[in-house]
Design a protein around this motif. Structure first.
Motif, short mmCIF file in Angstrom:
data_model
loop_
_atom_site.label_atom_id
_atom_site.label_comp_id
_atom_site.label_asym_id
_atom_site.label_seq_id
_atom_site.Cartn_x
_atom_site.Cartn_y
_atom_site.Cartn_z
N TYR A 112 0.72 -0.99 -0.08
CA TYR A 112 -0.15 0.01 -0.02
C TYR A 112 0.92 1.11 0.03
CZ TYR A 112 -3.79 -2.86 1.26
OH TYR A 112 -4.75 -4.12 1.28
N PHE A 113 0.13 2.40 -0.57
CA PHE A 113 0.81 3.58 -0.64
C PHE A 113 0.78 4.02 0.89
CE2 PHE A 113 0.49 5.75 -5.24
CZ PHE A 113 0.91 4.63 -5.65
N THR A 134 5.67 6.28 0.19
CA THR A 134 6.34 4.95 -0.33
C THR A 134 5.34 3.89 -0.39
OG1 THR A 134 6.44 4.54 2.08
CG2 THR A 134 8.31 5.57 1.21
N ALA A 135 5.82 2.82 -0.79
CA ALA A 135 4.76 1.67 -1.25
C ALA A 135 5.18 0.50 -0.90
CB ALA A 135 4.34 1.77 -2.68
N ASN A 136 5.57 0.37 0.61
CA ASN A 136 6.18 -1.01 1.29
C ASN A 136 5.25 -1.37 2.26
OD1 ASN A 136 8.44 -0.57 -0.37
ND2 ASN A 136 9.36 0.81 1.43
N ALA A 137 4.10 -0.82 2.58
CA ALA A 137 3.08 -1.21 3.80
C ALA A 137 2.34 -2.50 3.37
CB ALA A 137 2.45 -0.34 4.35
N GLU A 138 2.34 -3.52 4.05
CA GLU A 138 1.76 -4.85 3.89
C GLU A 138 0.34 -4.68 4.39
OE1 GLU A 138 4.12 -8.22 5.22
OE2 GLU A 138 5.72 -7.71 3.72
N LYS A 139 -0.03 -3.71 5.29
CA LYS A 139 -1.26 -3.66 5.89
C LYS A 139 -1.55 -2.04 5.79
CE LYS A 139 -0.85 -7.50 9.06
NZ LYS A 139 -1.08 -7.67 10.68
N ARG A 140 -2.84 -1.90 5.81
CA ARG A 140 -3.21 -0.43 5.75
C ARG A 140 -3.56 -0.13 7.14
NH1 ARG A 140 -9.04 -1.40 2.41
NH2 ARG A 140 -10.59 -1.62 4.50
N GLN A 141 -3.23 1.09 7.49
CA GLN A 141 -3.53 1.74 8.61
C GLN A 141 -3.81 3.32 8.34
OE1 GLN A 141 -0.69 0.67 11.93
NE2 GLN A 141 -0.45 -1.41 10.94
N GLY A 194 0.05 12.80 -13.73
CA GLY A 194 0.12 14.10 -13.25
C GLY A 194 0.14 15.11 -14.06
N HIS A 195 0.37 16.53 -13.56
CA HIS A 195 0.29 17.58 -14.64
C HIS A 195 1.42 17.49 -15.52
CE1 HIS A 195 3.49 20.04 -12.90
NE2 HIS A 195 3.32 19.51 -11.91
N ASN A 196 2.49 17.12 -15.25
CA ASN A 196 3.66 17.03 -15.98
C ASN A 196 3.42 15.86 -17.25
OD1 ASN A 196 3.77 14.50 -14.57
ND2 ASN A 196 5.87 14.95 -13.95
N GLY A 197 2.52 15.29 -17.26
CA GLY A 197 2.28 14.20 -18.31
C GLY A 197 2.81 12.84 -18.14
N ASN A 198 3.39 12.58 -16.89
CA ASN A 198 3.97 11.24 -16.31
C ASN A 198 2.86 10.59 -15.44
OD1 ASN A 198 6.14 11.96 -17.97
ND2 ASN A 198 7.19 12.72 -16.17
N TYR A 199 3.20 9.51 -15.55
CA TYR A 199 2.17 8.57 -14.47
C TYR A 199 2.94 8.28 -13.29
CZ TYR A 199 -0.56 7.81 -18.83
OH TYR A 199 -1.21 7.80 -19.96
N VAL A 200 2.08 8.00 -12.17
CA VAL A 200 2.84 7.81 -11.03
C VAL A 200 3.19 6.28 -11.10
CG1 VAL A 200 1.97 7.27 -8.41
CG2 VAL A 200 1.31 9.37 -9.73
N THR A 201 4.26 6.12 -10.66
CA THR A 201 4.92 4.62 -10.57
C THR A 201 5.40 4.43 -9.20
OG1 THR A 201 6.40 3.18 -11.75
CG2 THR A 201 7.03 5.46 -11.51
N VAL A 202 5.89 3.16 -9.09
CA VAL A 202 6.73 2.73 -7.85
C VAL A 202 8.16 2.31 -8.56
CG1 VAL A 202 6.96 1.05 -6.00
CG2 VAL A 202 4.75 1.63 -6.89
N GLY A 203 8.96 3.13 -7.90
CA GLY A 203 10.69 2.72 -8.16
C GLY A 203 11.32 1.69 -7.28
N LYS A 204 12.52 1.99 -7.37
CA LYS A 204 13.20 0.93 -6.67
C LYS A 204 13.22 1.25 -4.84
CE LYS A 204 16.63 0.36 -9.95
NZ LYS A 204 18.31 0.42 -10.34
N GLY A 205 12.99 0.49 -4.19
CA GLY A 205 13.16 0.68 -2.74
C GLY A 205 11.69 1.06 -2.18
N GLY A 206 10.51 1.05 -3.16
CA GLY A 206 9.27 1.31 -2.83
C GLY A 206 8.86 2.62 -2.72
N ARG A 207 9.86 3.61 -3.44
CA ARG A 207 9.54 5.02 -3.62
C ARG A 207 8.74 5.30 -4.62
NH1 ARG A 207 12.24 9.61 -1.36
NH2 ARG A 207 10.94 11.37 -1.92
N VAL A 208 7.77 6.16 -4.29
CA VAL A 208 6.70 6.68 -5.19
C VAL A 208 7.17 7.81 -5.98
CG1 VAL A 208 4.18 7.02 -5.67
CG2 VAL A 208 4.85 5.30 -3.88
#
Length: 217
Positions: free
Chosen positions: A109-110, A119-126, A184-198
């Motif tokens: 989860y984000f 980040t996108a590393n959480a296995e549970k949502r809180q 996004g406004h810059n024309g790019n898409y939200v993605t998950v990179g290395k280490g879970g950084r969004v």
């Protein structure tokens, strides 16, 4: 017996002739009388044009708000029950506001980190994994984090450090089946990179740019 002489009138006749001549000369030198029965302008005269609109309204070239509204060519105000041109949403579409969790294809989860990044590393949502999604038109969607900040695209980074939604905080949601992508406004898409950084640096929407929205009751 001598007959009485008739009185002579030669002097009186001369006086009468003189009076008639004086009257005649006086009549010649007296100014002509004006006749007042014809007061209109002569053939060569004309009255000035009147500078005022004709009866029934103003000329077409003069623009001014009509009583009760504005002319169609000026756009006027939106109809009652409509929406503003900027910052609004199409007719018949209501603002959709709900709480969601964003799950990646890997099942994580984000998370809105208190330092201001995502980040996108959480296995549970809180609490930190819950966002308020507001859809106010096709290209006017915002994500508000638990910390009260909006997700924003700064260059190619995805942060959440502003409390006001402006251009950089709006996303276009693209749906594909039960999955969504955020552009996004810059024309790019939200993605998950290395280490879970969004981030927001993908040029196209692949598997890493597609997410599931889970509604939170």
């Amino acid at each position: 017996f001598k007959p009485k002489k008739k009185p002579t009138t030669m002097g009186h006749d001369k006086d009468k002739k003189k009076d008639k001549k004086d009257k005649k000369d006086k009549h010649k030198h007296s100014p002509p009388r004006h006749h007042h029965h014809n007061c209109g302008p002569g053939p060569q005269q004309s009255y000035p044009q009147q500078n005022y609109p004709p009866q029934g309204g103003y000329p077409p070239q003069q623009s001014y708000p009509q009583q009760g509204g504005y002319p169609p060519q000026q756009g006027g105000y939106p109809q009652q029950g409509g929406y503003p041109q900027q910052g609004g949403y199409p007719p018949g579409q209501k603002t959709n506001k709900r709480k969601v969790a964003i799950r990646t294809q890997a099942g994580t989860y984000f998370t809105a980190q208190p330092e201001g990044y995502v980040t996108a590393n959480a296995e549970k949502r809180q609490e930190w994994e819950i966002f308020t999604l507001t859809e106010d038109g096709p290209s006017r969607s915002t994500l508000l984090s638990f910390h009260g900040n909006y997700l924003t695209v700064d260059d190619q980074k995805l942060n959440q450090n502003t409390q006001q939604a402006k251009e950089w905080e709006y996303f276009t949601i693209i749906r594909s089946g039960n999955k969504v992508s955020f552009k996004g406004h810059n024309g790019n898409y939200v993605t998950v990179g290395k280490g879970g950084r969004v981030t927001a640096e993908a040029n196209s929407a692949g598997a890493n740019e597609q997410f599931n929205l889970e509604e939170v009751r």
